[in-house]
Write a protein that holds these residues in place. Structure first.
Motif, mmCIF file in Angstrom:
data_model
loop_
_atom_site.group_PDB
_atom_site.id
_atom_site.type_symbol
_atom_site.label_atom_id
_atom_site.label_comp_id
_atom_site.label_asym_id
_atom_site.label_seq_id
_atom_site.Cartn_x
_atom_site.Cartn_y
_atom_site.Cartn_z
ATOM 1 N N GLU A 150 0.824 -1.231 0.116
ATOM 2 C CA GLU A 150 -0.048 0.202 0.005
ATOM 3 C C GLU A 150 0.766 1.131 0.146
ATOM 4 O O GLU A 150 1.908 1.285 0.724
ATOM 5 N N TRP A 174 1.126 8.370 12.417
ATOM 6 C CA TRP A 174 1.857 9.565 11.933
ATOM 7 C C TRP A 174 2.041 10.447 13.273
ATOM 8 O O TRP A 174 3.235 11.079 13.120
ATOM 9 N N THR A 203 -1.373 2.829 11.390
ATOM 10 C CA THR A 203 -0.178 3.821 11.146
ATOM 11 C C THR A 203 -0.369 4.911 12.078
ATOM 12 O O THR A 203 -1.447 5.347 12.154
ATOM 13 N N GLU A 206 0.793 4.093 1.612
ATOM 14 C CA GLU A 206 0.618 4.561 2.845
ATOM 15 C C GLU A 206 1.915 3.983 3.704
ATOM 16 O O GLU A 206 2.616 4.496 4.570
ATOM 17 N N ARG A 207 1.818 2.496 3.249
ATOM 18 C CA ARG A 207 2.952 1.751 4.150
ATOM 19 C C ARG A 207 4.296 1.889 3.307
ATOM 20 O O ARG A 207 5.337 2.065 4.302
#
Lengths: 311, 533
Positions: B139, B218, B216, B141-142
């Motif tokens: 992905e 952030w 995740t 974002e990963r």
């Protein structure tokens, strides 16, 4: 009879050759000064005699034993003092000496007496329970010499022993080494400070770039090289006439007047100091001071090593 | 113009050993990723076949990120921690501060240099990322998080190292402090990986842990970036104030303070006793076990009291902490062993000892004799929690305990510290300077004992379950690993329960073999490294 015989010694560290074909005989009972600039190979040669460096080629025999073939026997007849002295700061003087007495395999029953004796000889008896950490550099030097005397070796190897010592400690060291010579020890002392050894050693070996460039009694080296000695004469009646009279004295090479002082350079063996003094008085000099400088070892050394470097 | 950065980068580029290091990182990375690719994911019903690799890119990327971060966190502190101390040691730091470069600029340029070095390690592994892309399943974002975590790991390791380098007087002290702090951060991040204030976790203390979370965070990344700034600010604050550090180091002062308290207590309870203590026929062993040596029973007690308390708390709370304490004890044994052998050369007393008739073999054996007291003392206190839990029986505490845990602990405590001590002796023989020998011993142990268990973690992450028996057996720290794994109940999931016994027996035999090999090697090397003629 020689205590140490070195023949064709080569020492290498990787590709660097520290000693290149050294031949040397050290007679029993002598104090031999090993002189050379930094990196000349002095420490390597001394370490080789102390069984700490293996010869790449050639042989070194100490007290009749080969250092490569029979290092254990050599260690029994030598006492080695490195320039760092090799002391344990965390012990007291007593503990330090007992430690090395045990390391030398001296029986426990003999150690107490032995430690007292060596401390008395090196004038450290009052410091027996002092921590080594608190001793001055001169005292650490004497303690290190006490250590090597524990097993009564015939040959003492001292690497730069006077390095970093104050004048007082140097005088004490000199007296101690003379005392040890009187006791029959053979002593090898290395230094790069030339006049320091001139006052102490009966023989000098000058080494440069791993090669022996001169060896023998001081006076012999002096005469061989035809070097000059400087005599400083302080007079009450300086003048050109007196300087001229001094120049005419046989054996005098040059005279440099400066205020009330004459700097006279003479050939070693050309005129004796007492004869020079008498001749100056006869020439009308009213002498206030008469000082013969120690042999100009730096000049000798430079003359010898220049030859070796360019030869 | 960034003169310091240019100088540091030029120096780094000229070091031949760093090329070898990068090559080694690349090889290890390729092996780890290859392992992750090869092992089928049984948990997802993957039984192999032609297409089993498709869609596995995410797992490869995860493995790559952990490998890169581990390489950075293992290597960078050693360089960052010496950045300012090496300038202090060669006396060039005051000269730098006298130039027009401000302390902040010095810190920043040094930090950039270390980050650049860390990223050069990451770069050698970067080509493996193409494998992950080719397999698919990543992905976006990963991927962004992976890049951020690697960058944060590099920045964090460099900043913590620089802060301690600005504080410390010696490179050895700075390195130990950096490793200690990063280790503590890792422990806190893993143990307290719970959200606090509802939006972040403690994972920001160790960036790779952020990556391991299921969601995740952030926010964690932002806090980690702030923490890097804080560490750099500390370095900036300490740098001009600790150019010439006088007096004893903090640890020594602390030890001296403790020493005074103990002395007072001894005088009060036992009175003043003066004993004449002179060496017998084994003077090297005598000296190694006296004075302010940890092998001295008087000082050993002082060390063991706090260790006993820590051991009890840690061991009763969780076996992992007890294992960590055992690891610390092993590091201590290795460090003391390395220091006492290299110290003779460093203190220039080795030549004197060797001309006194003591053989190198005897020198090493006598030093090891003194270390046995330290081992015995540590063993007693480290065994306390195991004895207590064994006595109370399984289920006495919150974590699962098996009946054979006591024996595993006994084997670990009995065998690993001597193994560490012989390893440390080897380091002391091979590396002439005391500080470097200690660092070399610690690094060697970390690579050997943690490197292989690291493979276990990597393959476990890659495959989704523990099937890493071979890796457990290969590591010298097998009993330790088994203990930790068993604490989590992981080994109970093995197909054959009897394998635990096989592993235990095999680890004992392999460790005995390791011990014999190291001892023989050390004694042989002693003759070669210490004896000259």
């Amino acid at each position: 009879m020689s205590d140490v015989t070195i023949r064709g010694l080569h020492i290498r560290y990787g590709k660097t050759e520290a000693v290149r074909g050294l031949d040397l005989d050290i007679p029993a009972g002598a104090i031999v000064g090993f002189i050379g600039p930094n990196g000349a190979g002095k420490t390597s040669t001394i370490k080789c005699m102390a069984t700490l460096v293996k010869p790449f080629a050639g042989s070194v025999r100490v007290g009749g034993h080969d250092v490569a073939q029979d290092p254990a026997a050599v260690r029994r007849v030598i006492g080695y003092v490195p320039d760092s002295f090799g002391v344990y700061d965390d012990l007291t003087v007593r503990e330090y000496l007992h430690f090395f007495a045990a390391a030398q395999g001296i029986p426990g029953s003999r150690r107490l007496r032995l430690v007292d004796d060596v401390l008395a000889l090196t004038d450290l008896a009052a410091k027996i329970d002092a921590p080594v950490e608190g001793l001055s550099r001169g005292m650490k030097q004497r303690l290190s010499i006490s250590r090597v005397l524990l097993h009564d070796p015939a040959l003492l190897l001292l690497d730069e022993p006077a390095s970093g010592l104050d004048p007082h400690a140097r005088i004490e060291l000199r007296e101690l080494l003379k005392e040890l010579q009187r006791l029959g020890k053979t002593i090898v002392v290395s230094s790069h400070i030339l006049h320091e050894l001139a006052q102490l050693c009966s023989r000098i070996a000058i080494i440069d770039h791993g090669r022996l460039v001169a060896e023998g009694a001081l006076e012999d080296i002096w005469r061989t090289l035809g070097l000059l000695r400087l005599v400083l004469v302080e007079v009450a009646n300086p003048g050109e006439a007196l300087s001229e009279a001094a120049r005419r004295i046989p054996g005098v090479e040059s005279v440099e007047p400066s205020h009330e002082r004459l700097a006279i350079r003479i050939h070693e063996g050309g005129v004796a100091l007492e004869d020079l003094h008498a001749a100056l008085v006869a020439a009308g000099a009213r002498i206030r001071g008469f000082q013969a400088e120690a042999m100009d070892m730096e000049s000798a050394f430079l003359a010898l090593t220049r030859g070796a470097t360019h030869g | 113009m960034l003169p310091l950065l240019v100088k540091d980068l030029t120096e780094l580029a000229q070091r031949r050993r760093l090329f070898l290091l990068r090559a080694a990182v690349a090889v290890v990375g390729a092996l780890v990723v290859g392992t992750a690719l090869r092992v089928p994911d049984y948990a997802k019903g993957d039984l192999g076949g032609t297409f089993y690799l498709l869609g596995r890119g995410a797992r490869v990327l995860d493995t790559l990120v952990y490998t890169t971060c581990t390489a950075i966190l293992l290597v960078v502190p050693a360089f960052a921690a010496t950045a300012f101390t090496s300038e202090k040691e060669r006396g060039s730091l005051p000269l730098l501060l006298l130039t027009r470069l401000s302390p902040w600029r010095l810190v920043l340029e040094k930090w950039l240099g270390q980050v650049a070095f860390a990223l050069s390690l990451a770069l050698v592994l970067a080509p493996l990322a193409t494998v992950a892309f080719a397999l698919g399943g990543i992905e976006p974002e990963r991927l962004a998080l992976a890049g951020a975590v690697v960058l944060l790991s590099a920045g964090w390791a460099a900043a913590v190292g620089l802060a301690w380098s600005a504080w410390s007087r010696t490179s050895g002290g700075a390195f130990l402090a950096t490793i200690g702090w990063l280790g503590s951060f890792l422990a806190i991040a893993v143990e307290f990986d719970q959200p606090f204030y509802g939006y972040a976790t403690w994972a920001w203390l160790m960036p790779p842990v952020i990556y391991s979370e299921s969601t995740t965070h952030w926010t964690d990344c932002a806090i980690a970036a702030g923490a890097i700034h804080a560490a750099l600010a500390l370095a900036w604050f300490w740098l001009p104030r600790r150019v010439e550090v006088t007096g004893r180091p903090l640890l020594k002062r602390w030890f001296a303070w403790l020493d005074q308290r103990f002395n007072a207590a001894e005088r009060r309870w036992f009175g003043r006793t003066v004993a004449v203590d002179l060496p017998g026929d084994r003077p090297v062993a005598w000296r190694a076990a006296r004075g302010r040596s940890l092998a001295n029973p008087r000082y050993l007690v002082r060390l063991l009291l706090p260790v006993a308390v820590l051991s009890l708390i840690a061991g009763l709370v969780h076996p992992m902490w007890q294992a960590a304490l055992l690891g610390a004890a092993c590091l201590l044994m290795a460090a003391v062993a390395a220091a006492q052998v290299a110290g003779e050369r460093d203190g220039e007393t080795l030549d004197v000892l060797l001309t006194s008739g003591i053989s190198p073999r005897s020198l090493v054996l006598q030093k090891m004799t003194a270390l046995r007291q330290l081992h015995l003392g540590l063993a007693v206190v480290l065994l306390l929690p195991a004895v207590i839990t064994w006595w109370l029986g399984p289920g006495a505490f919150t974590h699962h305990r098996s009946g054979w845990e006591f024996w595993v602990v006994l084997v670990g405590i009995g065998m690993l510290p001597p193994l560490a001590a012989w390893g440390g002796t080897l380091a002391g023989l091979l590396v002439p300077r005391r500080g470097r020998a200690v660092a070399f011993a610690a690094l060697g142990l970390a690579v050997w004992w943690l490197g292989l268990p690291f493979l276990i973690v990597i393959t476990a992450l890659a495959t989704g379950h523990d099937n890493s028996t071979l890796e457990i057996v290969l590591s010298a720290s097998s009993p330790l690993t088994i203990q930790v794994a068993n604490g989590e109940g992981a080994l109970n999931q093995l197909p054959l329960r009897d394998w635990r016994v096989v592993i235990a027996v095999f680890s004992v035999i392999s460790n005995l073999a390791y011990l014999a090999i190291l001892r023989r090697l050390a004694l042989r090397l002693a003759e070669r490294c210490l004896r000259r003629a």
